[in-house]
Scaffold this motif. Structure first.
Motif: not given
Length: 217
Positions: A57-68, A127-130
């Protein structure tokens, strides 16, 4: 005036679909029951040749948003009906005359037809990316990481907010603590805006009221 204020109170925006907290809650400090040595502590150790993976809990990670998402629906309907009705009198005799003769020699024919044809189609594409950095807000008993995060950007009075939450497997986390949104379960993703631009693309509450009350073309 009271009615107008009541209508204004009903004009609040839609509620957020992200129900989880978007930041990690403070965790109580637990005293270690077992002392593995003066230097090495298993709970906080970081290996020299291994990259630390988000797991607490508290750790961070990066989400690659690749929704279509693309959807299409088409419908064609046709129907027809034809009907014929004929009626012929019993026929007159030589002794009949005038109106009576015409009635007995009367022939009636009726023809009717009805047809219907309807077509309809609808297409929808999203579509959403980021990228978005999120935090681990909970670790479930089965080992899944419950993650959530938000990003707020304000430019010249216009506010744009991105919220994300879901469940992640540790083995789906790639190098650099990066995971694709397609590997996240129970995804709740939304992008909302406030300001002049958002207001220009929103139907006013009074207009929505008339549209709901006067629901005809």
């Amino acid at each position: 005036m009271a009615g107008l204020f009541a209508l204004a109170g009903c004009a609040s925006g839609p509620t957020s679909i992200v129900t989880r907290p978007v930041r990690a809650l403070p965790q109580p400090t637990l005293m270690a029951m077992d002392n593995q040595g003066s230097i090495f502590q298993a709970a906080t150790a970081q290996m020299l040749y291994e990259e630390a993976v988000a797991s607490r809990v508290g750790d961070t990670l990066t989400i690659q948003i690749q929704e279509s998402l693309t959807g299409s629906n088409k419908s064609n309907t046709s129907a027809s009906k034809n009907g014929n009705v004929a009626f012929k009198g019993p026929g007159s005799t030589s002794s009949m005359g005038g109106v009576i003769k015409e009635l007995f020699d009367l022939n009636v024919t009726s023809t009717g037809s009805d047809s219907f044809k309807g077509t309809g189609s609808t297409d929808n594409a999203n579509t959403m990316t980021g990228t978005l950095s999120v935090s681990v807000i909970d670790v479930l008993p089965n080992g899944l990481l419950e993650i959530a995060g938000s990003k707020r950007i304000a430019v010249n009075g216009d506010l744009n907010q991105l919220r994300f939450s879901g469940l992640v497997k540790k083995r789906d986390i790639k190098a650099g603590n990066v995971v694709s949104s397609q590997k996240v379960a129970d995804v709740q993703l939304e992008q909302v805006g406030q300001g002049v631009v958002a207001d220009a693309n929103t139907v006013g509450w009074l207009q929505r009221t008339f549209m709901s009350v006067l629901g005809f073309d």
